[in-house]
Design a protein around this motif. Sequence first.
Motif, PDB file in Angstrom:
ATOM      1  N   THR A   2       1.430  -1.451   0.274  1.00 39.92           N
ATOM      2  CA  THR A   2      -0.135  -0.024  -0.277  1.00 39.92           C
ATOM      3  C   THR A   2       0.735   1.172   0.063  1.00 39.92           C
ATOM      4  N   ARG A   3       0.364   2.023  -0.681  1.00 37.85           N
ATOM      5  CA  ARG A   3       1.431   3.363  -0.659  1.00 37.85           C
ATOM      6  C   ARG A   3       0.586   4.782   0.106  1.00 37.85           C
ATOM      7  N   ARG A   4       0.715   5.186   0.947  1.00 38.59           N
ATOM      8  CA  ARG A   4       0.076   6.415   1.007  1.00 38.59           C
ATOM      9  C   ARG A   4       0.811   7.588   0.926  1.00 38.59           C
ATOM     10  N   LEU A  74       5.443  12.608  -9.632  1.00 42.63           N
ATOM     11  CA  LEU A  74       6.807  11.947  -9.920  1.00 42.63           C
ATOM     12  C   LEU A  74       7.923  11.538  -9.311  1.00 42.63           C
ATOM     13  N   ALA A  75       7.212   9.960  -8.453  1.00 37.97           N
ATOM     14  CA  ALA A  75       7.753   9.692  -7.682  1.00 37.97           C
ATOM     15  C   ALA A  75       8.899   9.883  -6.685  1.00 37.97           C
ATOM     16  N   GLY A  76       7.405  10.846  -6.205  1.00 34.04           N
ATOM     17  CA  GLY A  76       9.142  12.076  -5.045  1.00 34.04           C
ATOM     18  C   GLY A  76       9.955  12.319  -5.588  1.00 34.04           C
ATOM     19  N   SER A  77      10.255  12.556  -6.621  1.00 28.46           N
ATOM     20  CA  SER A  77      11.849  12.957  -7.258  1.00 28.46           C
ATOM     21  C   SER A  77      11.897  14.894  -6.593  1.00 28.46           C
ATOM     22  N   ILE A  78      12.960  14.499  -6.948  1.00 29.93           N
ATOM     23  CA  ILE A  78      13.482  15.689  -6.694  1.00 29.93           C
ATOM     24  C   ILE A  78      14.513  16.819  -7.435  1.00 29.93           C
ATOM     25  N   SER A 106      10.779   8.270  -3.180  1.00 24.44           N
ATOM     26  CA  SER A 106      11.372   8.296  -3.971  1.00 24.44           C
ATOM     27  C   SER A 106      11.745   7.624  -5.159  1.00 24.44           C
ATOM     28  N   GLY A 107      12.077   8.395  -5.955  1.00 29.09           N
ATOM     29  CA  GLY A 107      13.089   7.681  -7.564  1.00 29.09           C
ATOM     30  C   GLY A 107      13.968   8.657  -7.442  1.00 29.09           C
ATOM     31  N   GLY A 108      14.078   9.654  -6.400  1.00 23.15           N
ATOM     32  CA  GLY A 108      15.367  10.326  -7.021  1.00 23.15           C
ATOM     33  C   GLY A 108      15.663  11.664  -7.175  1.00 23.15           C
ATOM     34  N   THR A 109      16.610  11.247  -8.012  1.00 21.15           N
ATOM     35  CA  THR A 109      17.012  12.747  -8.407  1.00 21.15           C
ATOM     36  C   THR A 109      15.647  12.747 -10.042  1.00 21.15           C
ATOM     37  N   ARG A 110      15.010  14.232 -10.270  1.00 20.93           N
ATOM     38  CA  ARG A 110      14.469  14.421 -11.354  1.00 20.93           C
ATOM     39  C   ARG A 110      15.151  14.300 -12.561  1.00 20.93           C
ATOM     40  N   MET A 111      14.671  13.178 -13.292  1.00 21.77           N
ATOM     41  CA  MET A 111      15.437  12.641 -14.388  1.00 21.77           C
ATOM     42  C   MET A 111      15.240  14.116 -15.400  1.00 21.77           C
ATOM     43  N   GLN A 112      14.059  14.618 -15.500  1.00 15.34           N
ATOM     44  CA  GLN A 112      14.236  15.594 -16.162  1.00 15.34           C
ATOM     45  C   GLN A 112      14.425  17.151 -15.931  1.00 15.34           C
ATOM     46  N   GLU A 113      14.919  16.551 -15.185  1.00 15.28           N
ATOM     47  CA  GLU A 113      16.655  18.776 -14.410  1.00 15.28           C
ATOM     48  C   GLU A 113      17.533  17.835 -14.919  1.00 15.28           C
ATOM     49  N   ALA A 117      19.337  19.137 -10.948  1.00 11.42           N
ATOM     50  CA  ALA A 117      18.634  18.977  -9.670  1.00 11.42           C
ATOM     51  C   ALA A 117      19.722  17.204  -8.790  1.00 11.42           C
ATOM     52  N   PHE A 118      19.866  17.005  -9.808  1.00  9.41           N
ATOM     53  CA  PHE A 118      21.356  15.933  -9.017  1.00  9.41           C
ATOM     54  C   PHE A 118      21.778  16.800  -8.005  1.00  9.41           C
ATOM     55  N   LEU A 119      22.567  18.020  -8.273  1.00  7.24           N
ATOM     56  CA  LEU A 119      23.446  18.531  -7.162  1.00  7.24           C
ATOM     57  C   LEU A 119      22.866  19.196  -6.039  1.00  7.24           C
ATOM     58  N   THR A 146      12.340   4.026  -1.888  1.00 11.99           N
ATOM     59  CA  THR A 146      12.794   5.130  -1.582  1.00 11.99           C
ATOM     60  C   THR A 146      14.641   4.648  -2.591  1.00 11.99           C
ATOM     61  N   THR A 147      14.908   5.236  -3.028  1.00 10.79           N
ATOM     62  CA  THR A 147      16.063   4.964  -4.103  1.00 10.79           C
ATOM     63  C   THR A 147      16.865   6.471  -4.575  1.00 10.79           C
ATOM     64  N   GLY A 148      18.100   6.308  -5.109  1.00 12.77           N
ATOM     65  CA  GLY A 148      19.178   6.996  -5.760  1.00 12.77           C
ATOM     66  C   GLY A 148      19.379   8.405  -4.503  1.00 12.77           C
ATOM     67  N   GLY A 149      19.418   9.649  -5.485  1.00 10.78           N
ATOM     68  CA  GLY A 149      20.406  10.818  -4.655  1.00 10.78           C
ATOM     69  C   GLY A 149      19.266  11.162  -3.411  1.00 10.78           C
ATOM     70  N   VAL A 150      17.911  10.222  -2.766  1.00  8.89           N
ATOM     71  CA  VAL A 150      17.118  10.948  -1.907  1.00  8.89           C
ATOM     72  C   VAL A 150      17.936   9.507  -1.057  1.00  8.89           C
ATOM     73  N   LEU A 172      20.176   2.203  -6.350  1.00  9.26           N
ATOM     74  CA  LEU A 172      19.789   1.795  -8.208  1.00  9.26           C
ATOM     75  C   LEU A 172      18.984   1.187  -8.302  1.00  9.26           C
ATOM     76  N   GLY A 173      17.908   1.712  -8.841  1.00 13.56           N
ATOM     77  CA  GLY A 173      16.329   1.498  -8.940  1.00 13.56           C
ATOM     78  C   GLY A 173      16.561   0.119  -9.694  1.00 13.56           C
ATOM     79  N   PRO A 174      16.211  -0.963  -9.480  1.00 15.15           N
ATOM     80  CA  PRO A 174      15.691  -2.664  -9.613  1.00 15.15           C
ATOM     81  C   PRO A 174      15.609  -2.506 -11.660  1.00 15.15           C
ATOM     82  N   ARG A 175      15.180  -1.747 -11.710  1.00 14.29           N
ATOM     83  CA  ARG A 175      14.751  -1.171 -12.843  1.00 14.29           C
ATOM     84  C   ARG A 175      15.512  -0.755 -14.501  1.00 14.29           C
ATOM     85  N   VAL A 176      16.399   0.177 -13.413  1.00  6.87           N
ATOM     86  CA  VAL A 176      17.198   0.685 -14.067  1.00  6.87           C
ATOM     87  C   VAL A 176      18.561  -0.086 -14.052  1.00  6.87           C
TER      88      VAL A 176
HETATM   89  C1  LIG Z   1      20.968  10.603  -8.082  1.00 11.06           C
HETATM   90  C2  LIG Z   1      20.327   9.701  -8.054  1.00 11.06           C
HETATM   91  O1  LIG Z   1      19.437   9.883  -8.332  1.00 11.06           O
HETATM   92  S1  LIG Z   1      20.554   8.420 -10.249  1.00 11.06           S
HETATM   93  C3  LIG Z   1      18.241   8.026  -9.863  1.00 11.06           C
HETATM   94  C4  LIG Z   1      18.348   7.405  -9.197  1.00 11.06           C
HETATM   95  N1  LIG Z   1      17.101   6.690  -8.992  1.00 11.06           N
HETATM   96  C5  LIG Z   1      16.576   4.946  -9.812  1.00 11.06           C
HETATM   97  O2  LIG Z   1      18.054   4.560  -9.805  1.00 11.06           O
HETATM   98  C6  LIG Z   1      15.287   4.976  -9.531  1.00 11.06           C
HETATM   99  C7  LIG Z   1      14.893   4.886 -10.865  1.00 11.06           C
HETATM  100  N2  LIG Z   1      13.730   4.720 -10.369  1.00 11.06           N
HETATM  101  C8  LIG Z   1      13.318   3.617 -10.360  1.00 11.06           C
HETATM  102  O3  LIG Z   1      13.488   2.660 -10.235  1.00 11.06           O
HETATM  103  C9  LIG Z   1      11.013   2.936 -10.149  1.00 11.06           C
HETATM  104  O4  LIG Z   1      10.376   4.464 -10.829  1.00 11.06           O
HETATM  105  C10 LIG Z   1      11.281   3.254  -8.093  1.00 11.06           C
HETATM  106  C11 LIG Z   1      11.400   1.728  -8.164  1.00 11.06           C
HETATM  107  C12 LIG Z   1      11.433   4.215  -7.316  1.00 11.06           C
HETATM  108  C13 LIG Z   1       9.352   2.910  -8.276  1.00 11.06           C
HETATM  109  O5  LIG Z   1       9.298   1.896  -8.979  1.00 11.06           O
HETATM  110  P1  LIG Z   1       7.594   1.297  -9.355  1.00 11.06           P
HETATM  111  O6  LIG Z   1       6.861   1.450  -8.327  1.00 11.06           O
HETATM  112  O7  LIG Z   1       7.426   0.428 -10.419  1.00 11.06           O
HETATM  113  O8  LIG Z   1       7.036   3.250 -10.227  1.00 11.06           O
HETATM  114  P2  LIG Z   1       7.606   3.612 -11.543  1.00 11.06           P
HETATM  115  O9  LIG Z   1       8.653   3.028 -11.857  1.00 11.06           O
HETATM  116  O10 LIG Z   1       6.372   2.859 -12.633  1.00 11.06           O
HETATM  117  O11 LIG Z   1       7.689   5.387 -11.871  1.00 11.06           O
HETATM  118  C14 LIG Z   1       6.447   6.019 -11.332  1.00 11.06           C
HETATM  119  C15 LIG Z   1       6.872   6.842 -12.407  1.00 11.06           C
HETATM  120  O12 LIG Z   1       7.427   7.784 -12.195  1.00 11.06           O
HETATM  121  C16 LIG Z   1       8.805   8.226 -12.808  1.00 11.06           C
HETATM  122  N3  LIG Z   1       9.747   8.318 -11.670  1.00 11.06           N
HETATM  123  C17 LIG Z   1      10.643   7.441 -11.737  1.00 11.06           C
HETATM  124  N4  LIG Z   1      11.784   7.663 -10.747  1.00 11.06           N
HETATM  125  C18 LIG Z   1      11.906   8.493 -11.187  1.00 11.06           C
HETATM  126  C19 LIG Z   1      12.890   9.790 -11.851  1.00 11.06           C
HETATM  127  N5  LIG Z   1      13.870   9.733 -10.584  1.00 11.06           N
HETATM  128  N6  LIG Z   1      12.437  11.610 -12.220  1.00 11.06           N
HETATM  129  C20 LIG Z   1      11.527  11.165 -12.744  1.00 11.06           C
HETATM  130  N7  LIG Z   1      10.290  10.462 -12.578  1.00 11.06           N
HETATM  131  C21 LIG Z   1      10.802   9.454 -12.418  1.00 11.06           C
HETATM  132  C22 LIG Z   1       8.784   6.535 -13.734  1.00 11.06           C
HETATM  133  O13 LIG Z   1       9.064   7.392 -15.230  1.00 11.06           O
HETATM  134  C23 LIG Z   1       6.829   7.084 -13.742  1.00 11.06           C
HETATM  135  O14 LIG Z   1       6.684   7.621 -15.021  1.00 11.06           O
HETATM  136  P3  LIG Z   1       5.657   6.942 -16.222  1.00 11.06           P
HETATM  137  O15 LIG Z   1       3.813   7.076 -14.291  1.00 11.06           O
HETATM  138  O16 LIG Z   1       5.024   8.676 -16.235  1.00 11.06           O
HETATM  139  O17 LIG Z   1       6.085   6.250 -16.101  1.00 11.06           O
END
Ligand SMILES: CC(=O)SCCNC(=O)CCNC(=O)[C@H](O)C(C)(C)COP(=O)(O)OP(=O)(O)OC[C@H]1O[C@@H](n2cnc3c(N)ncnc32)[C@H](O)[C@@H]1OP(=O)(O)O
Length: 497
Positions: A2-4, A74-78, A106-113, A117-119, A146-150, A172-176
């Motif tokens: 469950t995600r609250r 946006l996945a709690g990204s920063i 959070s998915g960490g740093t916001r990829m779009q930025e 954003a990383f900094l 909670t992953t990545g830069g967070v 590192l996110g498992p999908r990555v």
């Molecule tokens: C220094 C750094 O932080 S580099 C970034 C390192 N971060 C990572 O490796 C984590 C990347 N993210 C993931 O692996 C996965 O999103 C998880 C594990 C966090 C969550 O997985 P799920 O619960 O399956 O969620 P999902 O992957 O669908 O993500 C939800 C949405 O957030 C987006 N999202 C995830 N991470 C990020 C991010 N860092 N920045 C922007 N968008 C993101 C996804 O693309 C997805 O978008 P969509 O719904 O438009 O397709």
Amino acid sequence: MTRRSAVEVRDLIVDPGSWVGWDEPVTTIPADADYADDLRGAREKTGLDESLMTGAATVRGHRVALVVSEFGFLAGSIGADAGARMTAAIRRATAEGRALVALPASGGTRMQEGTAAFLQMVGITAAVVEHKAAHLPYLVYLRHPTTGGVFASWGSLGHVTLAEPGALIGFLGPRVYEGLYGEAFPDGVQQAENLRVQGLVDIVTPVDNLAEFVDAILRVHRAGIDPAEIDTATITSASDTPTTPATTWDAVIASRREDRPGVRDLVRAVADDVVNLSGTGEGESDRGLLVAMVRLGGRGVVVIGQDRRMQKPGSLLGPSALRVARRGMQLAADLDIPLVTVIDTPGAELSKDAEEGGLAGEIARCLADLIALPVPTVSVLLGEGAGGAALALMPADRVVAASNAWLSPLPPEGASLIVHRDTDHAPEMAQSQGIGAQALLDRGFVDVVVDEKPDAADEPGPFCVRMGAAIVAALGEIERTDAAEVIRSRTERFGRP
Ligand SMILES: CC(=O)SCCNC(=O)CCNC(=O)[C@H](O)C(C)(C)COP(=O)(O)OP(=O)(O)OC[C@H]1O[C@@H](n2cnc3c(N)ncnc32)[C@H](O)[C@@H]1OP(=O)(O)O
């Protein structure tokens, strides 16, 4: 899982009606049309303007600041706005003297930025460092996921780190990972429960229990600085009619009884608000070394103690145990509360791993840290005190010993082997080396001996209560003593001829 939402999580923790939001509205519309669409969508979906919310509240009456991620945004990204909001909230918490509770998901740093954003990781970390430098508690509750830069910045800097059961927590996110390396990341590694075992997370508990833990931790912290709650009892002698063991060897035998009370029995008997922590917080753990935040006689203290029941042949204290101990020392200094160390060890692990892991160096660093620790310290010789692992927790402003406790350079059998080439002379060596509590008291190495009547194992409850009273009294004495004199007494006694 469950995600609250951030709002739901916040409402589970704060006292009803106490929340005051700190967030200035964010209205940024980026030039990139796709990103602008993403942001618009996230705002509509969550009703929030960014991926985290900040504000002030009380939790069970404690004044705190809260930072809560919204994974649905946006996945709690920063990015820049979320980072700036977070940094401003930390600084305000510091300025207002509030404990800070961070709840990332959070998915960490916001990829779009990208890199800008990383900094943000640097700026946020700097604010956390300033907060901690002000001796204000920083508690982290890692939510799923909670992953990545967070995780690699504000998620990993807590004085205490808690996590949601089953939460995915990783760098590192498992999908990555799977996409990059063509294979799945091993199951169970990036999981809260595993991180606890590895000494990266202290406590795994549902969010519904979080307020209870925050309450206990902050009671320990506040009690450390609130004179109103402090027990000022004094103790000049722990016993009117001290029972000294017939011989030092009798004490050694008594100290090795299976049923002798250990540090956990002592804590259970005399401490309140016990919060057990796990490992170094940096990836090492050792169940032979307890580290806990507790209240003792109204004072908040950190206890680090050698757990006799967890030290058996094959699992004796190694360098990682001493690194756990040093985490406890640092925690006491960070929170500006006293430290109590409990010595009870048959000796450190002697092995290739221990040598290569830096056992000798860790003993030295424990000594160095204890000598310089800027908070009151009490050490307790509770039972066996063999060798460097015992010495490592010894230097303190006041040293309290049980009457059957002892401290020696190595077990008496070892000393006998060195001098006589057999173990038969161990009783003689124990006597002549002056290892017993009374001899240590006579030489001024120990300040007070707590009576065993005649053996703590036969009266564990009353013994623990007497020992607790002696520790509390020692803390009181330190508080009443001039600071320069305290520092002198910590080290001078050990350098005398
Ligand atoms: C220094 C750094 O932080 S580099 C970034 C390192 N971060 C990572 O490796 C984590 C990347 N993210 C993931 O692996 C996965 O999103 C998880 C594990 C966090 C969550 O997985 P799920 O619960 O399956 O969620 P999902 O992957 O669908 O993500 C939800 C949405 O957030 C987006 N999202 C995830 N991470 C990020 C991010 N860092 N920045 C922007 N968008 C993101 C996804 O693309 C997805 O978008 P969509 O719904 O438009 O397709």
